[in-house]
Design a protein around this motif. Structure first.
Motif, PDB file in Angstrom:
ATOM      1  N   ALA A 152      -7.257   0.262 -15.955  1.00 47.72           N
ATOM      2  CA  ALA A 152      -7.179  -1.323 -15.720  1.00 47.72           C
ATOM      3  C   ALA A 152      -6.411  -2.699 -15.991  1.00 47.72           C
ATOM      4  CB  ALA A 152      -8.934  -1.537 -15.651  1.00 47.72           C
ATOM      5  N   ASP A 153      -6.495  -2.377 -18.026  1.00 50.16           N
ATOM      6  CA  ASP A 153      -5.531  -3.153 -18.879  1.00 50.16           C
ATOM      7  C   ASP A 153      -4.634  -3.183 -18.305  1.00 50.16           C
ATOM      8  OD1 ASP A 153      -4.584  -0.226 -18.999  1.00 50.16           O
ATOM      9  OD2 ASP A 153      -4.071  -0.654 -20.891  1.00 50.16           O
ATOM     10  N   ARG A 154      -3.962  -2.519 -17.032  1.00 53.15           N
ATOM     11  CA  ARG A 154      -2.788  -2.822 -15.896  1.00 53.15           C
ATOM     12  C   ARG A 154      -3.035  -3.674 -14.900  1.00 53.15           C
ATOM     13  NH1 ARG A 154       1.721   1.411 -18.527  1.00 53.15           N
ATOM     14  NH2 ARG A 154       1.259   1.565 -20.788  1.00 53.15           N
ATOM     15  N   GLY A 155      -3.869  -3.776 -14.804  1.00 50.58           N
ATOM     16  CA  GLY A 155      -4.194  -5.131 -13.002  1.00 50.58           C
ATOM     17  C   GLY A 155      -5.637  -3.644 -13.001  1.00 50.58           C
ATOM     18  N   GLU A 156      -6.347  -4.157 -12.280  1.00 50.98           N
ATOM     19  CA  GLU A 156      -7.676  -3.604 -11.479  1.00 50.98           C
ATOM     20  C   GLU A 156      -7.309  -3.176 -10.105  1.00 50.98           C
ATOM     21  OE1 GLU A 156     -11.409  -1.941 -10.532  1.00 50.98           O
ATOM     22  OE2 GLU A 156     -11.375  -2.666 -12.580  1.00 50.98           O
ATOM     23  N   PRO A 157      -7.202  -1.754  -9.990  1.00 47.31           N
ATOM     24  CA  PRO A 157      -7.171  -0.407  -9.055  1.00 47.31           C
ATOM     25  C   PRO A 157      -7.801  -1.733  -8.712  1.00 47.31           C
ATOM     26  CG  PRO A 157      -7.501   0.732 -10.519  1.00 47.31           C
ATOM     27  CD  PRO A 157      -7.752  -0.643 -11.585  1.00 47.31           C
ATOM     28  N   ASP A 158      -7.818  -1.336  -7.096  1.00 44.45           N
ATOM     29  CA  ASP A 158      -8.655  -2.320  -5.798  1.00 44.45           C
ATOM     30  C   ASP A 158      -8.257  -0.761  -4.675  1.00 44.45           C
ATOM     31  OD1 ASP A 158      -9.300  -4.492  -6.022  1.00 44.45           O
ATOM     32  OD2 ASP A 158      -7.933  -5.708  -4.827  1.00 44.45           O
ATOM     33  N   ILE A 159      -9.478  -0.100  -3.908  1.00 40.72           N
ATOM     34  CA  ILE A 159      -9.285   0.638  -3.715  1.00 40.72           C
ATOM     35  C   ILE A 159      -8.965   1.183  -2.103  1.00 40.72           C
ATOM     36  CG2 ILE A 159     -10.722   2.066  -1.533  1.00 40.72           C
ATOM     37  CD1 ILE A 159     -13.328   1.535  -4.116  1.00 40.72           C
ATOM     38  N   GLN A 160      -8.695  -0.566  -1.909  1.00 38.63           N
ATOM     39  CA  GLN A 160      -7.631  -0.641  -0.724  1.00 38.63           C
ATOM     40  C   GLN A 160      -6.448  -0.615  -0.541  1.00 38.63           C
ATOM     41  OE1 GLN A 160     -10.269  -2.656  -1.961  1.00 38.63           O
ATOM     42  NE2 GLN A 160      -8.506  -4.790  -1.734  1.00 38.63           N
ATOM     43  N   THR A 161      -5.875  -0.522  -1.490  1.00 36.87           N
ATOM     44  CA  THR A 161      -4.552  -0.696  -2.439  1.00 36.87           C
ATOM     45  C   THR A 161      -4.098   0.431  -2.519  1.00 36.87           C
ATOM     46  OG1 THR A 161      -4.607  -1.540  -4.298  1.00 36.87           O
ATOM     47  CG2 THR A 161      -4.556  -3.201  -2.819  1.00 36.87           C
ATOM     48  N   LEU A 162      -4.913   1.578  -2.438  1.00 40.30           N
ATOM     49  CA  LEU A 162      -4.889   3.159  -3.119  1.00 40.30           C
ATOM     50  C   LEU A 162      -3.961   3.745  -1.735  1.00 40.30           C
ATOM     51  CD1 LEU A 162      -8.120   3.823  -5.172  1.00 40.30           C
ATOM     52  CD2 LEU A 162      -5.313   2.932  -6.346  1.00 40.30           C
ATOM     53  N   PRO A 163      -2.619   4.806  -2.452  1.00 37.57           N
ATOM     54  CA  PRO A 163      -2.424   5.130  -1.062  1.00 37.57           C
ATOM     55  C   PRO A 163      -2.794   6.456  -0.558  1.00 37.57           C
ATOM     56  CG  PRO A 163      -0.544   5.067  -3.182  1.00 37.57           C
ATOM     57  CD  PRO A 163      -2.146   4.344  -3.436  1.00 37.57           C
ATOM     58  N   LEU A 164      -3.875   7.104  -1.532  1.00 36.12           N
ATOM     59  CA  LEU A 164      -4.259   7.915  -0.853  1.00 36.12           C
ATOM     60  C   LEU A 164      -5.466   7.194  -0.638  1.00 36.12           C
ATOM     61  CD1 LEU A 164      -5.074  11.172  -0.138  1.00 36.12           C
ATOM     62  CD2 LEU A 164      -5.964  11.144  -2.974  1.00 36.12           C
ATOM     63  N   PRO A 165      -6.637   7.136   0.606  1.00 39.41           N
ATOM     64  CA  PRO A 165      -7.736   6.896   0.985  1.00 39.41           C
ATOM     65  C   PRO A 165      -8.887   7.681   0.604  1.00 39.41           C
ATOM     66  CG  PRO A 165      -5.980   7.742   2.828  1.00 39.41           C
ATOM     67  CD  PRO A 165      -5.723   7.913   2.015  1.00 39.41           C
ATOM     68  N   LEU A 166      -9.914   6.545  -0.051  1.00 41.75           N
ATOM     69  CA  LEU A 166     -10.553   6.517  -0.606  1.00 41.75           C
ATOM     70  C   LEU A 166     -11.595   6.117  -0.532  1.00 41.75           C
ATOM     71  CD1 LEU A 166     -11.996   7.793  -3.309  1.00 41.75           C
ATOM     72  CD2 LEU A 166     -11.375   6.083  -4.557  1.00 41.75           C
ATOM     73  N   SER A 167     -13.224   7.142  -0.419  1.00 42.40           N
ATOM     74  CA  SER A 167     -14.145   6.382   0.365  1.00 42.40           C
ATOM     75  C   SER A 167     -15.229   6.848  -1.586  1.00 42.40           C
ATOM     76  CB  SER A 167     -15.061   7.114   1.481  1.00 42.40           C
ATOM     77  OG  SER A 167     -14.103   6.813   2.223  1.00 42.40           O
ATOM     78  N   ILE A 168     -16.494   6.134  -1.889  1.00 40.44           N
ATOM     79  CA  ILE A 168     -17.242   6.080  -2.760  1.00 40.44           C
ATOM     80  C   ILE A 168     -18.700   5.665  -3.053  1.00 40.44           C
ATOM     81  CG2 ILE A 168     -17.652   5.425  -5.301  1.00 40.44           C
ATOM     82  CD1 ILE A 168     -15.455   5.488  -5.818  1.00 40.44           C
ATOM     83  N   ILE A 169     -19.727   6.718  -2.715  1.00 37.36           N
ATOM     84  CA  ILE A 169     -21.620   6.476  -1.536  1.00 37.36           C
ATOM     85  C   ILE A 169     -21.448   5.841  -2.180  1.00 37.36           C
ATOM     86  CG2 ILE A 169     -22.669   8.062  -0.673  1.00 37.36           C
ATOM     87  CD1 ILE A 169     -20.068   7.836   0.684  1.00 37.36           C
ATOM     88  N   ALA A 170     -22.892   5.109  -2.429  1.00 35.45           N
ATOM     89  CA  ALA A 170     -23.574   4.477  -3.462  1.00 35.45           C
ATOM     90  C   ALA A 170     -25.112   3.832  -2.972  1.00 35.45           C
ATOM     91  CB  ALA A 170     -23.296   2.579  -3.760  1.00 35.45           C
ATOM     92  N   THR A 171     -26.281   3.541  -3.351  1.00 41.20           N
ATOM     93  CA  THR A 171     -27.501   3.692  -2.314  1.00 41.20           C
ATOM     94  C   THR A 171     -27.560   2.026  -3.094  1.00 41.20           C
ATOM     95  OG1 THR A 171     -27.794   5.769  -2.814  1.00 41.20           O
ATOM     96  CG2 THR A 171     -29.798   4.697  -2.082  1.00 41.20           C
ATOM     97  N   GLY A 207     -25.367  -9.598  -3.711  1.00 42.67           N
ATOM     98  CA  GLY A 207     -25.958  -9.984  -3.081  1.00 42.67           C
ATOM     99  C   GLY A 207     -27.173  -8.292  -3.321  1.00 42.67           C
ATOM    100  N   ARG A 208     -26.594  -7.072  -2.930  1.00 39.12           N
ATOM    101  CA  ARG A 208     -27.550  -5.687  -3.397  1.00 39.12           C
ATOM    102  C   ARG A 208     -27.429  -5.535  -4.488  1.00 39.12           C
ATOM    103  NH1 ARG A 208     -25.711  -2.209   2.053  1.00 39.12           N
ATOM    104  NH2 ARG A 208     -26.382  -3.681   3.192  1.00 39.12           N
ATOM    105  N   LYS A 209     -28.667  -4.434  -4.878  1.00 38.42           N
ATOM    106  CA  LYS A 209     -28.559  -3.680  -6.105  1.00 38.42           C
ATOM    107  C   LYS A 209     -28.351  -2.079  -6.088  1.00 38.42           C
ATOM    108  CE  LYS A 209     -31.861  -6.696  -8.822  1.00 38.42           C
ATOM    109  NZ  LYS A 209     -30.695  -7.480 -10.020  1.00 38.42           N
ATOM    110  N   LEU A 210     -27.534  -1.495  -6.543  1.00 41.70           N
ATOM    111  CA  LEU A 210     -26.584  -0.562  -6.281  1.00 41.70           C
ATOM    112  C   LEU A 210     -26.999   0.527  -7.191  1.00 41.70           C
ATOM    113  CD1 LEU A 210     -23.206  -1.169  -4.287  1.00 41.70           C
ATOM    114  CD2 LEU A 210     -25.982  -0.992  -3.727  1.00 41.70           C
ATOM    115  N   VAL A 211     -27.329   2.113  -6.852  1.00 48.03           N
ATOM    116  CA  VAL A 211     -27.582   2.672  -7.537  1.00 48.03           C
ATOM    117  C   VAL A 211     -27.277   4.318  -7.141  1.00 48.03           C
ATOM    118  CG1 VAL A 211     -30.007   2.010  -8.200  1.00 48.03           C
ATOM    119  CG2 VAL A 211     -29.574   3.387  -6.635  1.00 48.03           C
ATOM    120  N   ASP A 212     -27.358   4.955  -8.037  1.00 47.84           N
ATOM    121  CA  ASP A 212     -26.631   6.599  -7.886  1.00 47.84           C
ATOM    122  C   ASP A 212     -26.492   6.652  -5.997  1.00 47.84           C
ATOM    123  OD1 ASP A 212     -25.862   9.303  -7.632  1.00 47.84           O
ATOM    124  OD2 ASP A 212     -26.236  10.003  -9.468  1.00 47.84           O
TER     125      ASP A 212
END
Length: 729
Positions: A152-171, A207-212
């Motif tokens: 990230a010291d060279r620029g924060e990666p945004d999920i939508q710009t990654l060539p490999l589609p990625l999904s991350i789950i939170a609650t 506006g949400r509080k996200l956990v595991d």
């Protein structure tokens, strides 16, 4: 006309060939990779990725939860399995769950607070009543680790710009809803998905509080199918099994079992949705717990072994070397060179002066980011004690690169209650206790003025107020004032026996100033006025110390501390020299103390030397030097030796026999100390002038409740003592 015919034929043939290639590509089943949560057990995912790489199995999307989100995010950001294995192996996971930097990196004011109050007792006070930190760990170092992992010291990666589609789950801890990150900050999504409730503070997001995410979808099979319309799902389950009934016996294990039950319920639902076309991998992780981060290499090996057992099925998804290389190139994020920083911005502050933050941030001569130095600077900012977390981002605006530092001020600040406790017992003195409370107001003005009110009850009772005022934005120079009153019961000894107890009532007023020498410590000078009244409480009036005395004089002190911990240091040094001169009383007092520690594996070798005396005149009885107490000539009771011209030396060895769990700083040790002292002019124990010694055996260490120890000290002069202590001095 005839010449155009072959050209048309060639174009038609080319289109036909492209169609055949596209048809062949479409013939390959779309593969979704699912990496489940499981704490440290999630390192097994790396071994699975190693097998996929060896067999040349491309994937079309990846979904991850908790530790699976970390591995999935790193994979989508372009890290190879070998790079991930190396990064996890060299990470200090125990330290990563300790938000504050080493004690040596804290500013002097916070070191003073740590000496007097238990850090874990900080309680915010304000219009909404008492407020507390939302988790035992804020996740400061963990977030910086994520930043480093995905560059990230060279620029924060945004999920939508990654060539490999990625999904991350939170609650969403407020509603219990499942939250899926398909866009936005990659590192923030990783951090949210790993926020174990109670252990790590939730992440505030829209506006949400996200956990595991494991609470609602620990093995997100459905998400992988939806993300890339996967024909085949490779699901890797590394979840922790339920504890046995006999293993559930504390608040911590009950909480862990509740999370495991919720997790297992949603995992069962996910696994039930798998079809015969899908591939399920469950590594044998028996004996490896969710907190065993030190065993990441072994855990990764077990993941590889599990994947190799289904290599025949995985091999059915393999492609040839050329196609796999093309796939790897296609999902590799664009290379980013280390940029030159044109500007540093401090964003989002309400109370804190931005100059206080910026003083810790340093760039190289070429204005490039040194990640190690940046992380260290951000931890120093966090160590100032005003923030929930401190993060950064690198923004490109036109032809300029901006390093934006984003400290999030504590929602429960800037006013706090702090507490301290002191429980002690010894063979020669009565058991005693004291409870201490402080009301701490910070950022009274833009320069960072602070007011601290203190009250204490017990064997030592006290009340006082202190004011500290920096005089410029970077807080290098300051003025201070204090007024306090104490009542303390002290004992006087003769011939090894306690002969009398005196009540010492003292009022002290101080006015001075000084300078902060970076994070090394402080230099102070000023004037101190004292009124002391001593009355006999019990025993015989054998010593001429009763009555009232008023005196004053100038003082100066140099206090440097570069130890890595306050109590049970493993490395570093500390020195304190203080001088007080009272012209009216015709004496001066010099205190000098030097301490150091060095680790040799699990053995810590430490030492101390000190001097107390009067360079001019003789110390009066009401301001005498004192020896006695634990690791201060332990064979003698606290303050048993009073006098002038006292020299002391100590060397000790401590064996670390256990470390506190993840998230807690400290350890337990068994130690041996050899002590020696010389009393030049004794006021009590007058028959013990000259050289004295003591040998001390002890068990103890640093805990969330302060220092704790059980010790025995013996002197060849015939004096011995037993100590039990818990709390702050």
């Amino acid at each position: 006309m005839n010449s155009a015919l072959p050209l048309r034929t060639i174009r038609l043939a080319a289109l036909l060939a492209l169609g055949l290639v596209a048809g062949a590509a479409c013939a390959r089943p779309r593969v979704g990779l699912v990496l489940g949560g499981g704490g440290a057990r999630g390192a097994a995912h790396i071994g699975v990725l190693e097998v996929l790489e060896k067999l040349r199995v491309p994937v079309d999307c990846v979904a991850g939860t908790s530790m699976g989100a970390l591995v999935a995010g790193a994979y989508a950001a372009g890290l190879s399995p070998a790079e991930m294995r190396a990064e996890l192996a060299k990470a200090n996971w125990h330290d990563m769950f300790l938000d504050n930097p080493e004690y040596s990196e804290l500013n002097y004011r916070n070191k003073e607070l740590s000496r007097r109050f238990l850090p874990a007792t900080e309680t915010g006070v304000g219009a909404n009543g008492a407020q507390y930190q939302a988790g035992m760990v804020s996740g400061q170092k963990i977030k910086l680790f994520f930043n480093r992992l995905v560059r990230a010291d060279r620029g924060e990666p945004d999920i939508q710009t990654l060539p490999l589609p990625l999904s991350i789950i939170a609650t969403d801890i407020g509603s219990g809803e499942r939250v899926v990150f398909r866009d936005g900050s990659l590192t923030q999504a990783m951090r949210a998905s790993m926020s174990v409730p109670g252990l790590m503070a939730p992440v505030d997001h829209q506006g949400r509080k996200l956990v595991d995410g494991g609470l609602v979808d620990n093995v997100p099979v459905r998400e992988a199918r939806e993300r890339c319309r996967a024909d085949v799902t490779i699901a890797v389950n590394v979840g922790s099994p339920l504890l046995k009934p006999e293993e559930v016996g504390s608040l911590l294990t009950v909480s862990a079992q509740m999370v495991n039950i919720l997790t297992e319920q949603n995992v069962s639902q996910s696994l039930a949705s798998l079809t015969s076309a899908d591939i399920y991998i469950k590594p044998d992780l028996d004996g490896i717990g969710a907190g065993d981060f030190r065993r990441t290499a072994e855990t990764a090996d077990r993941g590889r072994q599990a994947a190799e057992k289904v290599a025949d099925r995985l091999g059915g998804l393999a492609v040839d070397a050329e196609s796999y290389s093309a796939w790897r190139r296609g999902i590799a994020p664009a290379a980013r060179a280390a940029p030159r920083v044109d500007e540093i911005q401090i964003a989002g502050l309400h109370h804190v002066n931005p100059a206080v933050v910026e003083r810790h941030i340093r760039l190289g001569e070429d204005r490039a980011i040194d990640t190690d130095e940046l992380d260290r600077g951000l931890l120093r900012v966090y160590g100032d004690g005003d923030y929930e977390n401190v993060d950064y981002s690198l923004l490109a605006q036109r032809d300029r690169n901006i390093l934006r530092i984003a400290p999030v001020e504590k929602r429960w600040g800037p006013d706090y209650l702090r507490f301290g406790i002191n429980l002690e017992s010894s063979l020669k003195q009565d058991s005693s206790y004291s409870l201490r409370v402080g009301y701490h107001k910070t950022w009274l003005n833009s320069l960072g003025g602070q007011m601290l009110g203190i009250a204490e009850i017990g064997r030592r009772s006290a009340v006082g107020v202190e004011y500290y005022q920096p005089v410029e934005e970077r807080q290098r120079f300051f003025v201070e004032a204090a007024l306090g009153h104490t009542n303390e019961l002290k004992s006087l000894y003769q011939n090894g026996q306690r002969r009398a107890d005196f009540k010492d009532s003292k009022t002290t007023a101080t006015l001075g100033g000084g300078t902060n020498v970076g994070l090394l410590g402080q230099i102070r000078a000023g004037w101190r006025a004292v009124r002391v009244e001593t009355t006999l409480d019990t025993g015989l009036p054998l010593f001429p110390i009763t009555g009232e005395k008023r005196y004053g004089g100038g003082y100066a002190s140099i206090d440097f501390d570069q130890r890595d911990r306050l109590y049970s240091a493993t490395k570093g040094w500390a020195s304190r020299v203080s001088y007080f001169a009272s012209p009216a009383e015709g004496y001066s007092k010099l205190n000098a103390d030097l301490r150091g520690a060095h680790s040799l594996g699990s053995v810590v070798v430490a030492g101390r030397m000190s001097y107390q005396g009067s360079p001019r005149g003789r110390l009066p009885i009401y301001d005498a030097a004192a020896l006695g107490g634990f690791l201060n000539l332990s064979g003698f009771a606290q303050g048993q030796l009073l006098g002038d011209d006292m020299r002391y030396a100590q060397v000790r060895a401590e064996k670390i026999i256990g470390k506190l769990p993840v998230g807690l700083r400290g350890d337990m040790r068994v130690g041996l100390a050899l002590e020696a002292a010389k009393v030049g002019l004794p006021y009590s124990e007058t028959g013990r002038a000259g050289r004295l010694n003591s040998t001390t055996l002890f068990l103890g260490g640093e805990t969330p409740f302060g220092q704790v120890y059980l010790g025995y000290g013996y002197s060849t002069s015939g004096s011995s003592n037993i100590y039990l202590f818990l709390g702050t001095p």
